[in-house]
Design a protein around this motif. Structure first.
Motif, mmCIF file in Angstrom:
data_model
loop_
_atom_site.group_PDB
_atom_site.id
_atom_site.type_symbol
_atom_site.label_atom_id
_atom_site.label_comp_id
_atom_site.label_asym_id
_atom_site.label_seq_id
_atom_site.Cartn_x
_atom_site.Cartn_y
_atom_site.Cartn_z
ATOM 1 N N VAL A 145 0.279 -6.894 8.436
ATOM 2 C CA VAL A 145 -0.225 -5.673 7.792
ATOM 3 C C VAL A 145 0.339 -4.452 8.523
ATOM 4 C CG1 VAL A 145 -2.282 -4.316 7.271
ATOM 5 C CG2 VAL A 145 -2.277 -6.794 6.911
ATOM 6 N N SER A 146 1.231 -3.761 7.862
ATOM 7 C CA SER A 146 1.862 -2.547 8.388
ATOM 8 C C SER A 146 2.574 -1.918 7.203
ATOM 9 C CB SER A 146 2.831 -2.901 9.525
ATOM 10 O OG SER A 146 3.414 -1.727 10.063
ATOM 11 N N GLN A 147 3.548 -1.040 7.430
ATOM 12 C CA GLN A 147 4.359 -0.506 6.337
ATOM 13 C C GLN A 147 4.957 -1.694 5.557
ATOM 14 O OE1 GLN A 147 5.564 2.510 4.931
ATOM 15 N NE2 GLN A 147 6.825 1.253 3.608
ATOM 16 N N PRO A 148 4.588 -1.838 4.274
ATOM 17 C CA PRO A 148 4.971 -3.056 3.529
ATOM 18 C C PRO A 148 6.316 -2.947 2.810
ATOM 19 C CG PRO A 148 3.438 -1.757 2.226
ATOM 20 C CD PRO A 148 3.666 -0.980 3.499
ATOM 21 N N ALA A 161 6.958 -7.264 3.771
ATOM 22 C CA ALA A 161 5.945 -7.538 2.752
ATOM 23 C C ALA A 161 6.180 -8.849 2.015
ATOM 24 C CB ALA A 161 5.861 -6.384 1.750
ATOM 25 N N ASP A 190 -4.553 0.714 2.568
ATOM 26 C CA ASP A 190 -3.947 1.258 3.788
ATOM 27 C C ASP A 190 -2.428 1.031 3.773
ATOM 28 O OD1 ASP A 190 -4.279 -1.513 4.048
ATOM 29 O OD2 ASP A 190 -5.061 -1.424 6.102
ATOM 30 N N GLU A 191 -2.021 -0.192 3.405
ATOM 31 C CA GLU A 191 -0.579 -0.467 3.305
ATOM 32 C C GLU A 191 0.056 0.381 2.201
ATOM 33 O OE1 GLU A 191 -1.857 -4.663 3.002
ATOM 34 O OE2 GLU A 191 0.083 -5.097 3.948
ATOM 35 N N LEU A 192 -0.663 0.502 1.083
ATOM 36 C CA LEU A 192 -0.129 1.299 -0.030
ATOM 37 C C LEU A 192 0.062 2.761 0.376
ATOM 38 C CD1 LEU A 192 0.749 1.468 -2.991
ATOM 39 C CD2 LEU A 192 -1.637 1.983 -3.569
ATOM 40 N N ILE A 233 -1.882 -6.448 -1.377
ATOM 41 C CA ILE A 233 -1.597 -5.282 -0.539
ATOM 42 C C ILE A 233 -2.828 -4.373 -0.551
ATOM 43 C CG2 ILE A 233 -0.028 -3.297 -0.274
ATOM 44 C CD1 ILE A 233 1.463 -5.968 -0.118
ATOM 45 N N PHE A 281 -1.822 5.821 12.446
ATOM 46 C CA PHE A 281 -0.686 5.257 11.717
ATOM 47 C C PHE A 281 -1.115 4.441 10.508
ATOM 48 C CE2 PHE A 281 1.997 1.431 11.070
ATOM 49 C CZ PHE A 281 3.140 2.036 10.597
ATOM 50 N N MET A 282 -2.074 3.531 10.712
ATOM 51 C CA MET A 282 -2.377 2.539 9.678
ATOM 52 C C MET A 282 -3.433 3.026 8.696
ATOM 53 S SD MET A 282 -1.140 -0.439 8.910
ATOM 54 C CE MET A 282 -1.432 -0.779 7.171
ATOM 55 N N THR A 283 -4.459 3.702 9.171
ATOM 56 C CA THR A 283 -5.536 4.113 8.261
ATOM 57 C C THR A 283 -5.296 5.497 7.679
ATOM 58 O OG1 THR A 283 -6.820 5.220 9.980
ATOM 59 C CG2 THR A 283 -7.207 2.848 9.671
ATOM 60 N N ARG A 323 1.319 -12.290 5.531
ATOM 61 C CA ARG A 323 1.938 -10.963 5.607
ATOM 62 C C ARG A 323 1.394 -10.133 6.770
ATOM 63 N NH1 ARG A 323 -0.103 -9.189 1.394
ATOM 64 N NH2 ARG A 323 -1.454 -7.551 2.171
ATOM 65 N N LEU A 379 -1.181 7.139 -5.080
ATOM 66 C CA LEU A 379 -2.458 7.597 -4.563
ATOM 67 C C LEU A 379 -2.591 9.064 -4.973
ATOM 68 C CD1 LEU A 379 -2.286 5.593 -1.246
ATOM 69 C CD2 LEU A 379 -3.959 5.294 -3.058
ATOM 70 N N GLY A 389 -6.172 -6.865 -4.823
ATOM 71 C CA GLY A 389 -5.260 -6.005 -4.069
ATOM 72 C C GLY A 389 -4.046 -5.646 -4.899
ATOM 73 N N ILE A 390 -3.294 -4.699 -4.389
ATOM 74 C CA ILE A 390 -2.051 -4.274 -5.035
ATOM 75 C C ILE A 390 -1.082 -5.463 -5.058
ATOM 76 C CG2 ILE A 390 -0.137 -2.621 -4.853
ATOM 77 C CD1 ILE A 390 -2.833 -1.209 -5.146
ATOM 78 N N GLY A 391 -0.486 -5.732 -6.205
ATOM 79 C CA GLY A 391 0.448 -6.854 -6.323
ATOM 80 C C GLY A 391 1.857 -6.488 -5.882
ATOM 81 N N LEU A 392 2.697 -7.521 -5.736
ATOM 82 C CA LEU A 392 4.085 -7.269 -5.331
ATOM 83 C C LEU A 392 4.847 -6.477 -6.399
ATOM 84 C CD1 LEU A 392 5.219 -10.575 -3.553
ATOM 85 C CD2 LEU A 392 4.707 -8.348 -2.512
ATOM 86 N N THR A 446 7.587 1.177 -3.431
ATOM 87 C CA THR A 446 8.610 1.297 -2.385
ATOM 88 C C THR A 446 9.905 1.901 -2.919
ATOM 89 O OG1 THR A 446 9.264 -1.000 -2.710
ATOM 90 C CG2 THR A 446 7.727 -0.560 -0.924
ATOM 91 N N LEU A 467 3.850 -2.967 -5.751
ATOM 92 C CA LEU A 467 4.473 -2.555 -4.490
ATOM 93 C C LEU A 467 5.962 -2.267 -4.669
ATOM 94 C CD1 LEU A 467 4.226 -2.069 -1.449
ATOM 95 C CD2 LEU A 467 4.774 -4.494 -1.114
#
Lengths: 369, 369
Positions: free
Chosen positions: B112-115, B105, B24-26, B21, A262-264, B110, A117, A20-23, A30, A26
């Motif tokens: 799972v939503s807007q991280p 996040a 979807d969160e990304l 992450i 919202f989420m997907t 964690r 993305l 997964g994407i790491g912190l 962000t 992220l």
């Protein structure tokens, strides 16, 4: 968040299978800003919706203290303040900008960096003065090879401490449409877009449009700084020199139709005729077509591509494609073609995820009502 | 990117141990915008640097067609256009806004939503007209309980299709400092901040400040819509009703000192006296102190907190703290206290990651030179 490959000085990390994407990624996602794709609806991207990628920190530049140096292999070095620049002839250009890393986070395996993305784009109106006459006044050496543009942003990247600096071949720097820019969409540049002055190189990926510009240096040899020799290269093996990232490859994007989850971010539309719309661009050659598939890429329909606007040769172009939407689940795919070729349906992988223009895929559910 | 817990209708997912992450969160992280923390340096957040969280899409609202309805348990329902509102008394307020999911996040496990990491904040100047006189003109029923604010943004969330709508207790809605806002930092609202009109509820987390506002409805019973009854709740078990998310808990943030590493965002500073600076706020009670630790939270030094500005009671406040930086590696931690308590050093976990105000931790290397 396991690390399957150690970070080596000068070498970008590749994510492991299923990682997964790491912190760290992220933290970049962000703090940097993407264009929410519904904002493809605006001909000119409103302030605050344009993509932003900052390598280090947005620097605090005092515009009164700020000066631009034009130096190196020139006959008459220059030192200019903002008023000097603003007194010169001003031009406003509507220009598509895209980050060279756009689409990186969908590559498999994933190069670890800013995990875009598809939203690292924008199409704004930039106001400034052409660079070429300034270089001519400075008197560029006949032996000039590259022009190096240095920003006020400072940091460390893969172990190398640096001010952000990019070299451009002298022929590109001398193009009449390359600008020194102090305003966007009619307002002074905001901090994140390079205040008080940035470079604009229409047609090139974002890394060339150096922000917080302080220094223009003419070299009689190729520039070998980090952002040219290491970071912005297309290569598949770490030890390769690779090819430099230059002009923007063709891409079409769909403004996601209907409404989202919202989420997907999956889309829901009502049945009937749906006008699919979006934008397309290429920085390397004239666009020739946009095509749309609603079956995941098995069959393609030509979209109606707006004609090139002679007033805005570097802007994105609108496209539309009517779709008779029948209840069911679909994958909408769009692709652009320019005079040099078609956007790929299979990923053109490289280890830094640069200049990748893999097609966009948008899952859409057409509802019963 | 494995899913360790299925998404159940109405229930938020919790990430599994060590799960990175997801895409979807990304997708949320790349389309929503955070404040790059160096922008804590600006007293008023410049356009485009303020955080933005959009549940669905930014809607395309035509300001000429747009109307605001004031309806429900009122004696005289109102229907107003933008000019009607702009003719009313205008107020400008400098207000700290923070997303209720800020810091989510970093929670373990964690939600799972807007991280968000820590950047879902901003401190802008909002111009609009007070809501209370408008409600008084409409004639609020003596039995009124909640006022529901509905936006033009439409989507699906955990299986529930909806226009974004939030209820506010009538006593809060009648506060003299609650505004209907059409401008920010002196310019018309940009699309992503709710054009043409949004609500401003100083002191409350961002979910209360409804954007693209179209409808104000007075209810004589509590509002049970998704955003009040399901989404913005503090709860540790899925079946609990939990407590509603309301006012902003205290927080201090450090403007990261020195310069960063691109990928890790670790900070590097030169030895000597470093002035650590940042901002602090609370929406629930008056701030009383900010403290700084350079040893990961073992010992704390009081920072110099700027006095509350009577002209801007809801704005963030600056703090500074000199640090005699000696070569080595440090973890700088900051915490704010208000009249109701101190920011926690251990995470206050809840399953939707709401209203979490865990302290910020910033790794800093002090260089030898």
């Amino acid at each position: 968040m396991t690390t399957t490959e150690p970070t080596t000085r000068g070498r970008a990390r590749i994510a492991g299978p299923g990682e997964g994407i790491g912190l760290d990624e992220l933290a970049l996602a962000t703090r940097n800003h993407g264009l929410p794709l519904e904002a493809l609806r605006y001909d000119v991207t409103p302030p605050g919706l344009h993509y932003v990628l900052t390598h280090y920190d947005i620097p605090a530049v005092d515009p009164d203290q700020w000066r631009l140096e034009v130096t190196g292999a020139v006959g008459r070095p220059l030192r200019l303040d903002l008023d000097d620049l603003r007194r010169r002839p001003a031009v406003t250009a509507r220009v598509l900008l895209e980050c060279a890393g756009n689409g990186r986070a969908r590559l498999e395996p994933r190069p670890v960096s800013q995990p875009w993305l598809l939203e690292a784009v924008g199409n704004a109106e930039w106001t400034g003065t052409p660079l070429a006459p300034l270089l001519e006044e400075a008197g560029v050496s006949p032996g000039a090879v590259d022009v190096v543009f240095t920003g006020a942003d400072h940091g460390v990247e893969r172990g190398v401490e640096q001010d952000y600096a990019r070299g451009l071949p002298v022929a590109e720097a001398m193009r009449p449409d390359v600008l020194l820019v102090w305003a966007v969409n009619g307002a002074p540049l905001p901090p994140q877009h390079g205040a008080p002055l940035r470079l604009l190189v229409p047609g090139w990926y974002g890394m060339a449009h150096v922000k917080w510009l302080t220094r223009v240096e003419v070299l009689e040899h190729p520039f070998e700084g980090f952002q040219n020799a290491t970071a912005y290269r297309v290569k598949t093996e770490a030890h390769e020199a690779g090819a430099p990232v230059t002009r923007i490859a063709p891409r079409a994007l769909l403004a996601p139709p209907g409404y989202p989850d919202f989420m997907t971010r999956e889309r829901f539309v009502s049945p009937g005729t749906v006008t699919l719309t979006g934008r397309a661009w290429s920085g390397r050659a004239a666009l020739t077509a946009v095509e749309v598939s609603t079956d995941g890429g098995d069959s393609w329909t030509p979209a109606d591509l707006a004609p090139a606007d002679p007033a805005h040769p570097w802007a994105w172009r609108a496209w539309t494609c009517p779709w008779d939407a029948v209840p069911g689940r679909y994958e909408v795919v769009v692709r652009a073609a320019d005079a040099e070729g078609l956007q790929p349906v299979e990923q053109p992988w490289n280890r830094q995820g640069m200049a990748n223009n893999l097609v966009q895929r948008v899952p859409v559910t057409v509802l019963e009502r």
